[in-house]
Design an enzyme around this catalytic site. Structure first.
Site, PDB file in Angstrom:
ATOM      1  N   LYS A 215      45.127  45.553  38.882  1.00  0.00           N
ATOM      2  CA  LYS A 215      44.329  46.745  39.194  1.00  0.00           C
ATOM      3  C   LYS A 215      45.124  48.006  38.834  1.00  0.00           C
ATOM      4  O   LYS A 215      46.335  48.059  39.092  1.00  0.00           O
ATOM      5  CB  LYS A 215      43.973  46.737  40.685  1.00  0.00           C
TER       6      LYS A 215
ATOM      7  N   SER B 142      36.550  48.449  45.561  1.00  0.00           N
ATOM      8  CA  SER B 142      36.988  49.186  44.401  1.00  0.00           C
ATOM      9  C   SER B 142      37.689  48.341  43.334  1.00  0.00           C
ATOM     10  O   SER B 142      37.856  48.808  42.218  1.00  0.00           O
ATOM     11  CB  SER B 142      37.941  50.298  44.841  1.00  0.00           C
TER      12      SER B 142
ATOM     13  N   SER C 135      38.089  46.210  49.561  1.00  0.00           N
ATOM     14  CA  SER C 135      38.097  46.393  48.102  1.00  0.00           C
ATOM     15  C   SER C 135      38.522  45.185  47.287  1.00  0.00           C
ATOM     16  O   SER C 135      38.407  45.201  46.066  1.00  0.00           O
ATOM     17  CB  SER C 135      38.989  47.580  47.732  1.00  0.00           C
TER      18      SER C 135
END
Lengths: 93, 480
Positions: free
Chosen positions: B79, B154, B178
């Site tokens: 990420k 996210s 997330s």
């Protein structure tokens, strides 16, 4: 809680954010709605309850021996363009 | 070679039998990315050359007779709020568009040392603030199961990359769900460990008391393997826990007796998608069939979790994001004086949702409101934590849906921040209480969209959590 456009301007100033005049009314409306939702916390009686700012799970304490450990030094960091190069930030009055 | 269903343990077997080389796998993977990512858009940055260089190194080591470890030659995605040395770390924000960290996060460092190969950096909601990856400062990511829908967020890029076979596993971060929510939307496994289990060094801070690095993978076994590698105390993060994670993978097959699963009535709400409810209830029956004891429990303060979370998370964010002022990192706007430069930089560099959250957090911390909002939320956090402590006196695990709905349409929730926040209703309590949680696939709806089931355990009980999830996965066969 009703948030006004001047509240938005006040908080934006605290946060060093520039809020455009065209954004103010929408932001005031959205923040009011979110704070209205948050109002439900007032239904709870929290007298005598200790606040939890961090769920402490570690047995080890933050304080350790003051020993130098290897890590990325400033010479390494300096390779990244502009990382530590700052412009003149002092403003004359 | 079909990479789509390939798990790390299967790939390790292929390497051990010398059926494929790491270079072949990595080349193949980038072909898959070239085919798929123009539609899905999971990646912000690809690390093609370095990944191939790393692959050749691994092949040389294997040819020299070096032992093949479980993560040797395993392609992973990271990420883009987790630092990987010499690759940009943008956080999905224009303000960090050109930031290249001179160091790697501890979790990344440990993966690389274990032989894993970083293929690229994945898209996210700007600074991990969102539940759909639509808030990325660059472009939205699409759900590989239906390109008109969001992948969740996210960590939407990480979830989509794993679901589409563009990475074997990925790192994400979980502040309010997330990792688990996008895992649920994309039909993969997503685990958020206990707060402190994984070092946050090199994870860009959003809400420091809630943030934790997690893993997205195609199987519980792979999640266990990744977690085993990245866990542990780190001198660079004084909140990392000095508690051994143990042998998570070896522990997966241990037999268990008399395990009690609590099902909290507050997590089966009226607004829930009926198909989600049906699949989660079928999942409960599956656990029952496996010999688990199911008990109804109550977590009475659940309804206050979202309000509590959005005060605490945004207060912490408003403080953490004060550092993006144009002086030290990335983007800087032209201005004549210091204050003006701060303002113009933040105005041009930060997106609408990030600004909204900074304003809300600043408001909750400002003079006159600190007691009424911030301190109040911290006290309610204590009540939520107590709910769980009480529940774990009588049960070992807690089972809930991961999300109230399946993946929603792109654009469906953008205009209403509050509706978007409500998406996290089942996942944020884990973060507020520092507990470990996992989302595992438990079926699909009539349109073929994945549905996830969440298990939570007490602090540092990842072994038990993963073992139960592994048994469920083996019995259910819901994974891609």
């Amino acid at each position: 809680m009703k948030i006004t456009e001047s509240d938005v301007a006040y908080v934006a100033n605290l946060a060093s954010l520039e809020v455009l005049d065209t954004e103010k009314s929408e932001l005031a409306e959205q923040l009011s709605r979110i704070l209205d939702y948050v109002e439900q916390l007032n239904r709870l009686d929290v007298s005598g309850i200790q606040p939890t700012s961090q769920v402490v799970t570690s047995e080890r304490h933050a304080v350790r021996d003051d020993r130098v450990a290897p890590r990325t030094g400033s010479s390494e960091a300096g390779k990244t363009v502009r990382l530590f190069a700052v412009p003149k930030v002092i403003t004359e009055r | 070679m079909n990479l789509k269903n390939l798990t790390a343990d299967k790939l390790a077997l292929l390497y051990r039998n010398r059926d494929v080389t790491v270079t072949e796998v990595v080349r193949n993977l980038f072909q898959e990315i070239d085919r798929t990512d123009p539609d899905v858009r999971a990646f912000i940055t690809l690390s093609r050359d370095r990944a191939l260089e790393d692959a050749r190194k691994q092949d040389t080591l294997i040819a020299a007779g070096e032992p093949i470890e479980p993560l040797t030659g395993i392609p992973v995605a990271i990420k883009d709020n987790i630092a990987v040395r010499d690759l940009p770390t943008t956080c999905g924000s224009k303000i960090l568009q050109n930031y290249v960290p001179p160091y790697s996060a501890t979790a990344v460092e440990r993966l690389r040392r274990a032989g894993a190969i970083v293929v690229g950096k994945t898209n996210l909601d700007e600074f991990a603030m969102g539940s759909s990856t639509e808030n990325s400062g660059f472009f939205p990511t699409r759900n590989p199961h239906d390109l008109t829908r969001v992948p969740g967020g996210s960590s939407g890029g990480s979830a989509a990359s794993v679901a589409a076979g563009m990475a074997v596993a990925a790192l994400g971060s979980d502040t309010g769900g997330s990792v688990r929510q996008p895992a649920s939307f994309c039909g993969v496994v997503g685990v958020k460990p206990t707060y402190g289990r994984v070092s946050r060094y090199g994870l860009v801070a959003f809400a420091s008391s809630l943030d934790q690095i997690g893993v997205l993978s195609k199987s519980v076994r792979d999640a266990a393997q990744m977690l085993e590698v990245i866990s542990g105390f780190d001198h660079y993060d004084s909140t990392s826990a000095d508690t051994s994670v143990g042998k998570l993978v070896a522990g997966l097959e241990h037999s268990m007796k008399d395990i009690r699963i609590g099902v909290p009535k507050e997590y089966f709400i009226s607004g829930m998608d009926p198909e989600v409810r049906a699949k989660v209830e079928a999942g409960i029956r599956l656990f029952q069939g496996l010999g688990y004891n199911i008990e109804q429990i109550s977590l009475p303060h659940t309804e206050y979790a979202i309000a509590t979370y959005y005060i605490i998370a945004n207060a912490e964010a408003s403080s953490n994001l004060a550092r993006y002022d144009g002086v030290r990192y990335g983007f800087r706007a032209e201005a004549t004086g210091l204050q003006e430069m701060y303002r113009k930089t933040r105005q041009a560099g930060l997106g609408q949702e990030v600004k909204r959250r900074i304003l809300l957090g600043t408001y909750a911390l400002s003079a006159g409101y600190y007691e009424a909002y911030y301190n109040k939320a911290l006290k309610v956090r204590t009540l939520i934590l107590r709910d769980f402590q009480k529940a774990y006196e009588t049960v070992d695990l807690i089972l809930t849906p991961t999300t109230p709905t399946v993946a929603f349409k792109i654009g469906e929730n953008v205009s209403d921040p509050l509706a978007m926040y409500l998406n996290d209703i089942f996942t944020i309590t884990c973060n507020l209480s520092g507990l470990p949680g996992i989302s595992i696939p438990c079926g699909r709806n009539s349109a073929g969209l994945p549905i996830g089931l969440q298990l939570m355990a007490n602090h540092f009980q990842e072994g038990l959590l993963l073992r139960a999830a592994h048994q469920f996965e083996k019995a259910g066969g819901f994974n891609i």
